[in-house]
Write an enzyme that holds these catalytic residues in place. Sequence first.
Site, PDB file in Angstrom:
ATOM      1  N   CYS A 134       0.839  -1.209   0.000  1.00  0.00           N
ATOM      2  CA  CYS A 134       0.000   0.000   0.000  1.00  0.00           C
ATOM      3  C   CYS A 134       0.868   1.252   0.000  1.00  0.00           C
ATOM      4  O   CYS A 134       1.394   1.653   1.047  1.00  0.00           O
ATOM      5  CB  CYS A 134      -0.942  -0.013   1.208  1.00  0.00           C
ATOM      6  SG  CYS A 134      -1.993   1.450   1.290  1.00  0.00           S
ATOM      7  N   CYS A 137      -0.455   4.095   2.179  1.00  0.00           N
ATOM      8  CA  CYS A 137      -0.228   3.904   3.617  1.00  0.00           C
ATOM      9  C   CYS A 137       1.237   4.139   3.974  1.00  0.00           C
ATOM     10  O   CYS A 137       1.544   4.764   4.989  1.00  0.00           O
ATOM     11  CB  CYS A 137      -0.586   2.476   4.049  1.00  0.00           C
ATOM     12  SG  CYS A 137      -2.066   1.805   3.331  1.00  0.00           S
ATOM     13  N   ASP A 138       2.139   3.617   3.166  1.00  0.00           N
ATOM     14  CA  ASP A 138       3.539   3.524   3.595  1.00  0.00           C
ATOM     15  C   ASP A 138       4.520   4.368   2.790  1.00  0.00           C
ATOM     16  O   ASP A 138       5.691   4.466   3.169  1.00  0.00           O
ATOM     17  CB  ASP A 138       3.990   2.051   3.542  1.00  0.00           C
ATOM     18  CG  ASP A 138       3.184   1.194   4.508  1.00  0.00           C
ATOM     19  OD1 ASP A 138       2.762   1.722   5.550  1.00  0.00           O
ATOM     20  OD2 ASP A 138       2.960   0.008   4.216  1.00  0.00           O
TER      21      ASP A 138
END
Length: 315
Positions: A134, A137-138
């Site tokens: 992701c 997300c990261d």
Amino acid sequence: MEHLQCLIIGAGPAGFTAAIYAARANLNPVMYVGSQPGGQLTITRDVENYPGFPDGVLGPEMMELFEKQAKRFNADIRNGIVTDVDFSSHPHEITIDNIKNISADSIIIATGASAKWLGLPSETRLNGSGVSACAVCDGFFYRGQDVAIVGAGDTACEEALYLSKLCNHVHMLIRRDEMRASKIMQKRVINTPNITVHWHAEAEEVIGEQIVTGVRVKDNLNEETYVLAVQGFFVAIGHHPNAKVFSQYLDTDDQGYIITQPDSTKTNIPGVFACGDVQDKHFRQAVTAAGSGCMAALEAERFLTTVEAHVSSAD
Ligand code: NDP
């Protein structure tokens, strides 16, 4: 047979949010947590984009907080996997772990989706230590660094473009000589100066002891291998929704995602609602999943009110 007012299947942000709302509405919800209690957030590291956590929070810790909040309102959270359903009549019947049968007036499906992985041992070992599925997300953790991303669909293109705004350089590894993504996304990727597209490129091994330091790539035309020095390794080869057990009864799209009515979590079966990633292939964020979990609980409550009115008028 045990009978429930409200059954929630799945224990990610969507399921727990549904549990909090349903419990506070006195629906006495029972949740079966399934095979990955806490959902996909339990395999991520820091979550920095969920509102209300100004300093960020670890994914597993956040899910413990969700659970604690649901339990505070007496949501009944149980271990067990739904192995069969019968939605042919109301109340619906559900089988847990192949042995226990229960019936429920309303069902909220929040079973999520799972990222597809390449299946490399090094990918599994370094998951959360430089390997991620992701970018949204990261990606932030790799600001100014070099990263690689595998995949050639719209998700991979979207994530490569997202990463290109944060990272120094993005290497896109594509196993064929063409992309599956829409033409406009392809064009954007090709025209982005800090994205290099590697055609016929297959990731053979993610390199690194404790954290990712590189990736060994095989050119599948000439079988030659080369190493790219990267600090982040993203896999964007698709997701699969965890909806198979319901697919006999519920309408799903060509990829198996449960179809819900516009602006609603209603499925084609009255009393059965779907929320979170099992019905959302576009946003896939914890906060959007939680939002749709709230919607599902509110819709279940309204549905139960109409069922009760129907039953009492028949008495
Ligand atoms: P897709 O299934 O469309 O693409 C998956 C990609 O991963 C393909 O390029 C495939 O390669 C590649 N792949 C699969 N397995 C491997 C492997 N083992 N090794 C290397 N590469 C692999 O998934 P997406 O998640 O990209 O998209 C899912 C759906 O969501 C699509 O319909 C897409 O259009 C849609 N979507 C739309 C968006 C938008 O409109 N903004 C944004 C994101 C998704 P190959 O082509 O060789 O099979």
